[in-house]
Design a protein around this motif. Structure first.
Motif, short mmCIF file in Angstrom:
data_model
loop_
_atom_site.label_atom_id
_atom_site.label_comp_id
_atom_site.label_asym_id
_atom_site.label_seq_id
_atom_site.Cartn_x
_atom_site.Cartn_y
_atom_site.Cartn_z
N MET A 9 59.66 9.70 -74.89
CA MET A 9 60.17 9.18 -73.61
C MET A 9 60.38 7.69 -73.73
O MET A 9 59.82 7.05 -74.60
N ARG A 10 61.15 7.17 -72.76
CA ARG A 10 61.28 5.73 -72.68
C ARG A 10 60.24 5.21 -71.71
O ARG A 10 59.86 5.90 -70.77
N LYS A 11 59.77 4.00 -71.93
CA LYS A 11 58.89 3.37 -70.95
C LYS A 11 59.70 3.17 -69.66
O LYS A 11 60.84 2.73 -69.72
N GLY A 12 59.10 3.53 -68.54
CA GLY A 12 59.81 3.38 -67.27
C GLY A 12 60.66 4.59 -66.90
O GLY A 12 61.19 4.68 -65.80
N GLU A 13 60.78 5.55 -67.83
CA GLU A 13 61.54 6.77 -67.54
C GLU A 13 60.85 7.56 -66.42
O GLU A 13 59.63 7.58 -66.31
N VAL A 14 61.67 8.18 -65.58
CA VAL A 14 61.10 8.98 -64.48
C VAL A 14 61.23 10.46 -64.81
O VAL A 14 62.32 10.93 -65.14
N LEU A 15 60.11 11.17 -64.75
CA LEU A 15 60.10 12.60 -65.02
C LEU A 15 59.88 13.36 -63.72
O LEU A 15 59.14 12.89 -62.85
N ARG A 16 60.49 14.51 -63.62
CA ARG A 16 60.28 15.36 -62.44
C ARG A 16 59.51 16.60 -62.89
O ARG A 16 60.00 17.40 -63.69
N ILE A 17 58.29 16.71 -62.41
CA ILE A 17 57.37 17.77 -62.85
C ILE A 17 56.57 18.21 -61.61
O ILE A 17 56.20 17.36 -60.80
N PRO A 18 56.29 19.49 -61.45
CA PRO A 18 55.58 19.90 -60.23
C PRO A 18 54.05 19.75 -60.31
O PRO A 18 53.47 19.80 -61.40
N VAL A 19 53.43 19.56 -59.15
CA VAL A 19 51.98 19.61 -59.04
C VAL A 19 51.60 20.85 -58.23
O VAL A 19 52.42 21.37 -57.47
N GLY A 20 50.38 21.28 -58.38
CA GLY A 20 49.83 22.37 -57.56
C GLY A 20 48.33 22.25 -57.59
O GLY A 20 47.66 22.74 -58.49
N HIS A 21 47.77 21.53 -56.63
CA HIS A 21 46.32 21.34 -56.62
C HIS A 21 45.81 20.91 -55.24
O HIS A 21 46.58 20.39 -54.44
N ALA A 22 44.53 21.15 -55.04
CA ALA A 22 43.88 20.69 -53.80
C ALA A 22 42.99 19.49 -54.06
O ALA A 22 42.64 18.74 -53.16
N GLU A 23 42.58 19.34 -55.34
CA GLU A 23 41.70 18.22 -55.69
C GLU A 23 42.36 17.41 -56.81
O GLU A 23 42.19 17.72 -57.97
N GLY A 24 43.13 16.41 -56.41
CA GLY A 24 43.84 15.64 -57.43
C GLY A 24 43.85 14.15 -57.15
O GLY A 24 44.52 13.38 -57.84
N ARG A 25 43.08 13.75 -56.11
CA ARG A 25 43.07 12.33 -55.74
C ARG A 25 42.23 11.55 -56.75
O ARG A 25 41.01 11.61 -56.74
N PHE A 26 42.92 10.82 -57.62
CA PHE A 26 42.26 10.11 -58.71
C PHE A 26 41.45 8.94 -58.16
O PHE A 26 41.96 8.10 -57.42
N LEU A 27 40.17 8.91 -58.52
CA LEU A 27 39.29 7.81 -58.10
C LEU A 27 38.54 7.29 -59.31
O LEU A 27 38.21 8.06 -60.21
N THR A 28 38.28 6.00 -59.31
CA THR A 28 37.40 5.46 -60.35
C THR A 28 36.09 5.04 -59.68
O THR A 28 36.06 4.76 -58.49
N GLY A 29 35.03 5.01 -60.48
CA GLY A 29 33.72 4.66 -59.95
C GLY A 29 33.66 3.21 -59.48
O GLY A 29 32.84 2.87 -58.63
N SER A 30 34.52 2.36 -60.01
CA SER A 30 34.51 0.95 -59.61
C SER A 30 35.88 0.33 -59.88
O SER A 30 36.68 0.88 -60.65
N GLU A 31 36.10 -0.80 -59.25
CA GLU A 31 37.33 -1.57 -59.46
C GLU A 31 37.45 -1.94 -60.94
O GLU A 31 38.53 -1.95 -61.52
N GLU A 32 36.29 -2.22 -61.54
CA GLU A 32 36.26 -2.65 -62.94
C GLU A 32 36.82 -1.56 -63.86
O GLU A 32 37.59 -1.84 -64.79
N ILE A 33 36.47 -0.30 -63.56
CA ILE A 33 36.98 0.81 -64.40
C ILE A 33 38.49 0.91 -64.27
O ILE A 33 39.20 1.10 -65.25
N LEU A 34 38.98 0.72 -63.04
CA LEU A 34 40.44 0.76 -62.82
C LEU A 34 41.12 -0.37 -63.61
O LEU A 34 42.14 -0.15 -64.29
N ASN A 35 40.54 -1.56 -63.53
CA ASN A 35 41.11 -2.69 -64.26
C ASN A 35 41.12 -2.46 -65.76
O ASN A 35 42.05 -2.85 -66.46
N GLU A 36 40.05 -1.82 -66.23
CA GLU A 36 39.97 -1.53 -67.65
C GLU A 36 41.08 -0.55 -68.06
O GLU A 36 41.70 -0.71 -69.11
#
Lengths: 80, 264
Positions: free
Chosen positions: B149-176
């Motif tokens: 793929m190219r960086k910045g390319e947009v893909l169209r793909i389906p989701v199907g889930h009830a639990e998919g809200r991505f969370l990190t334990g801390s801001e630091e983990i997200l920054n990492e």
């Protein structure tokens, strides 16, 4: 020993299930401002020492029952 | 293309339901693929495989938390083998429930395995099961899963889930994750602009619109959208018109095969 483990979202964590439940209760006319949803596990643990049982349950929470990223938990001994 | 020297293992357990599509996708690209149930996985030598896939589904009824039970079972049964597998730079792909498994097992986002998860896939902010086509943007195309793929390319793909809200334990983990370029896919608007949490483009309320991440070394990847459901043109919404030969999910499997061919 019979124990109760309660797992719920940490304070401040977004609880969509609780919000929807609160809304539905309000629709029915109940004066509900917030609902927080959690899970309760009732365990029969095969140890007789209270301290040991609490420690085991704590371990269970850390290893499976709760995800520390979003969950808090509390542990209670119900009966020996 | 002679990819049939490569072997993939698609694991399954009670409640897994995307194992067959995943196998078909891999075999279409020539990868020899075996579906193995968790109950007989101990008889297998994981190091015979180049790729392990944890496919989508509702393993163990999503009890406790989606992916939690399977994640811990994987640790109990396969930890040593899995650690070796990862250390050798072999590939692991987790799709949807498979991503939840990798998160709960502590395989993502670190290197190797950690007992305590540092990310979570929480209930969707809509409080609903979200089954829809989404647009995701390639943020890093220098991993084994994104080379086609190219960086910045947009893909169209389906989701199907009830639990998919991505969370990190801390801001630091997200920054990492940002610093190490571990964020591979983010939910975006159809034109590729940031979704900034806008529903339904970000279907679940994920932090920073995150749809998929990889490990620090890049050889383990988890994503909520289902590339195996957007592999053939006839799987796309325009199937009854003149669909293209392939969907965007094909590019993820193609990347894996290209990577294996150039480095293995």
């Amino acid at each position: 020993m019979r124990m109760k483990v309660e797992v719920r979202l940490k304070p401040g964590h977004f609880d969509p299930e609780g919000d929807v439940t609160a809304k539905s209760l309000r629709d029915l006319g109940f004066p509900v401002s917030t609902v927080k949803v959690g899970k309760v596990y009732i365990l029969e643990v095969e140890v007789s020492d209270r301290k040991e049982a609490l420690k085991l349950a704590e371990d269970m929470c850390k290893k499976l029952l709760a995800n520390p990223v979003k969950d808090d938990y509390s542990i209670e001994v119900l009966s020996p | 293309m002679n990819a049939n020297r490569f072997k993939a293992l698609v694991l399954r357990t009670g409640g897994t339901n995307c194992d067959l599509e995943t196998k078909v996708a891999l075999e279409e690209l020539g990868v020899k693929t075996e579906i193995v149930h968790m109950n007989s996985v101990e008889k297998k030598n994981l190091l015979e495989y180049h790729l392990i896939v944890f496919p989508g589904g509702f393993s163990y009824g999503d009890y406790v938390r989606a992916g939690a039970v399977w994640g811990k079972r994987v640790l109990a049964k396969l930890r040593t083998q899995l650690e070796k597998f990862i250390e050798e730079g072999r590939l692991i792909l987790g799709i949807c429930n498979g991503f939840q498994v990798l998160a709960e097992a502590g395989v993502l986002p670190g290197n190797g395995v950690s007992e305590t998860p540092s990310i979570a896939l929480a209930n969707n902010s809509s409080a609903k099961y979200e089954c829809r086509w989404v647009w995701i943007r390639v943020e890093n195309n220098e991993t084994p899963f994104t080379t086609a793929m190219r960086k910045g390319e947009v893909l169209r793909i389906p989701v199907g889930h009830a639990e998919g809200r991505f969370l990190t334990g801390s801001e630091e983990i997200l920054n990492e994750l940002k610093r190490n370029e571990q964020i591979l896919f983010r939910y975006v608007l159809p034109n590729g602009d940031d979704a900034n949490g806008l529903y339904p483009y970000n279907p679940n309320g994920s932090t920073y619109d995150i749809a998929g991440i990889c490990s620090k070394k890049g050889n383990v990847m988890g994503m909520m959208p289902h590339p195996e459901r957007a592999f053939f043109g006839w799987q796309l919404p325009e199937w009854s018109g003149r669909p293209p030969e392939r969907g965007d999910g094909w590019k993820i499997f193609k990347s894996i095969v290209d990577y294996l061919e150039s480095y293995r």
